[in-house]
Design an enzyme around this catalytic site. Structure first.
Site, PDB file in Angstrom:
ATOM      1  N   LYS A 147       0.744  -1.733  -0.022  1.00 56.89           N
ATOM      2  CA  LYS A 147      -0.199   0.080  -0.020  1.00 56.89           C
ATOM      3  C   LYS A 147       0.881   1.119  -0.191  1.00 56.89           C
ATOM      4  O   LYS A 147       0.926   2.406  -0.890  1.00 56.89           O
ATOM      5  CB  LYS A 147      -0.944   0.310   1.617  1.00 56.89           C
ATOM      6  CG  LYS A 147      -2.168   1.211   1.328  1.00 56.89           C
ATOM      7  CD  LYS A 147      -2.906   1.045   0.794  1.00 56.89           C
ATOM      8  CE  LYS A 147      -3.568   2.806   0.778  1.00 56.89           C
ATOM      9  NZ  LYS A 147      -4.673   2.732   1.769  1.00 56.89           N
ATOM     10  N   SER A 166      -4.961  11.998  -0.269  1.00 57.12           N
ATOM     11  CA  SER A 166      -5.484  12.466   0.767  1.00 57.12           C
ATOM     12  C   SER A 166      -4.600  13.902   0.923  1.00 57.12           C
ATOM     13  O   SER A 166      -5.049  14.352   0.996  1.00 57.12           O
ATOM     14  CB  SER A 166      -5.417  10.896   2.071  1.00 57.12           C
ATOM     15  OG  SER A 166      -3.967  10.730   1.541  1.00 57.12           O
TER      16      SER A 166
END
Ligand code: KPL
Length: 303
Positions: free
Chosen positions: A185, A255
Site C-alpha cells: 500500500k 489524501s
C-alpha cells in the site's frame, strides 16, 4: 460489535457510514467540531457514483462520552496517531481490538507504545474518498481491504472483523503477512500522493501525461528497491500494481492532494519521507523520493 472510528475525515466517515448502514453500534469520533456537528444535525451525506445517501449516525468530539468499545479503528493522519492512541485508551476494556487502517509507516510502532501488542491489529485499504463539504463525502475509489495480526496468525477475531466489513460492503480479506501489504500500500501512496499534491491532479490524471507516468515509475522503483532489501515480499510488478490502484481510484483526489487543497500538513514524512529514511539506513539512493519530500515540505511551510 461496538465499533469506534477515530478520525472523522473522508476515510473515517466512509467506513463509519458503511458500517452504520450494516447495523451494530458505530461511533465516529473527530476533533473537528464543525464536521461532527454537521453529521449530528443532518447526518452524513455519502455520494457514490452520482447518487446521494444520507446516513444518520453517532458522532462526537468527546471520546470519553462513548463508553467502552469492542473495536477501535484509527483513521487519523499519521502525525496525529500518538495523541489519538492516548485518547482511545478511554475506550479500552479487556478484549478491545485496536486496528490501524492508516497510510504510511510508523503507525504500528506508535500504537504499540501505549497499547499491548496483543490488542493491536494492522490493515490497509484500497478505498479512496474525498471530503467535499461539512458532513459530505464522495466515495471515489474502490479496492480490497486487508487486515492481519501483528504475529501473522489467522485468528477468530480477524475473521470476525473481516466478516463484519464484508457485510458492510467493504471487501476484506485476512492476511497472513500484513506487513507485506503495508509496504504494498505504501508503494501506491509513494507513487500517487505527492505527485497529485504537487500537480493538483486527480489520481487518474497521473496516467495522462508521460512526465507524471515517468515520475510515478521512478518513485515506485526506488521504494520497491528499499522494500526488497528489507525482505518485503512484493508480488508481481510493483509499478503495474500502482497503475491498477490509480485506475481504480481515477476520480479520487489523493489524501495528500486534499491536504494541499485545504492548505494542511501532509503525511509526507510517513510516505516518501519514510522511504528516504529507510534508503539512507540501507545505504541506497532514493533521489526522486527525496526531491518530492523536500518540495512537499517547502510548500507545506508556506501554508
Ligand atoms: O490511499 C490513498 C490516498 O489517497 O491516500 C489512495 C489509495 C491513493 C486513494 O487516493
Amino acid at each position: 460489535m461496538k465499533t469506534v472510528i477515530i478520525g472523522a475525515g473522508a476515510m473515517g466517515s466512509l467506513f463509519g457510514g458503511l458500517l452504520t448502514l450494516a447495523g451494530g453500534e458505530v461511533w465516529l469520533v473527530g476533533n473537528r467540531k464543525d464536521q461532527i456537528d454537521a453529521i449530528c444535525s443532518a447526518g452524513l451525506t455519502l455520494e457514490e457514483k452520482g447518487e446521494l445517501r444520507i446516513i444518520r449516525m453517532n458522532a462526537t468530539s468527546d471520546v470519553t462520552s462513548v463508553g467502552k468499545a469492542d473495536l477501535v479503528i484509527f483513521f487519523v493522519k499519521t502525525y496525529d496517531i500518538e495523541v489519538a492512541v492516548s485518547d482511545a485508551l478511554a475506550l479500552e476494556k479487556e478484549d478491545t481490538i485496536f486496528l490501524t487502517l492508516q497510510n504510511g509507516l510508523g503507525n504500528e510502532e506508535a500504537l504499540c507504545r501505549k497499547i499491548d501488542r496483543t490488542k493491536a491489529m494492522l490493515g490497509v485499504t484500497g478505498h479512496g474518498a474525498t471530503l467535499v463539504g461539512l458532513g459530505h463525502i464522495r466515495h471515489a475509489g474502490w479496492g480490497k481491504t486487508l487486515i492481519g495480526e501483528l504475529d501473522h496468525r489467522i485468528t477468530d477475531r480477524t475473521s470476525r472483523i473481516a466478516q463484519a466489513f464484508c457485510e458492510a460492503g467493504i471487501e476484506t480479506e485476512v492476511s497472513l503477512n500484513i506487513h507485506d501489504h503495508v509496504w504494498r500500500k505504501l508503494l501506491a501512496n509513494v507513487g500517487i500522493n505527492a505527485l497529485t499534491a504537487l500537480t493538483g491532479f486527480k489520481n487518474g490524471q497521473l496516467l495522462d501525461y508521460p512526465e507524471t507516468v515517468g515520475l510515478m515509475e521512478k518513485l515506485v522503483r526506488e521504494a520497491s528497491e528499499v522494500a526488497r532489501k528489507k525482505g518485503v515480499h512484493l508480488e508481481g510488478d510493483p509499478i503495474e500494481k500502482v497503475r491498477k490502484v490509480i485506475e481504480a481510484t481515477r476520480e479520487n483526489r489523493s489524501s495528500m492532494g486534499q491536504d494541499f487543497d485545504h492548505r494542511q500538513k501532509t503525511e509526507i514524512d510517513a510516505i516518501n519521507g519514510a522511504v528516504v529514511r529507510e534508503a539512507q539506513r540501507l545505504g541506497i539512493p532514493a533521489p526522486f523520493n527525496q526531491a518530492v519530500t523536500e518540495l512537499v515540505k517547502a510548500i507545506e511551510k508556506s501554508f
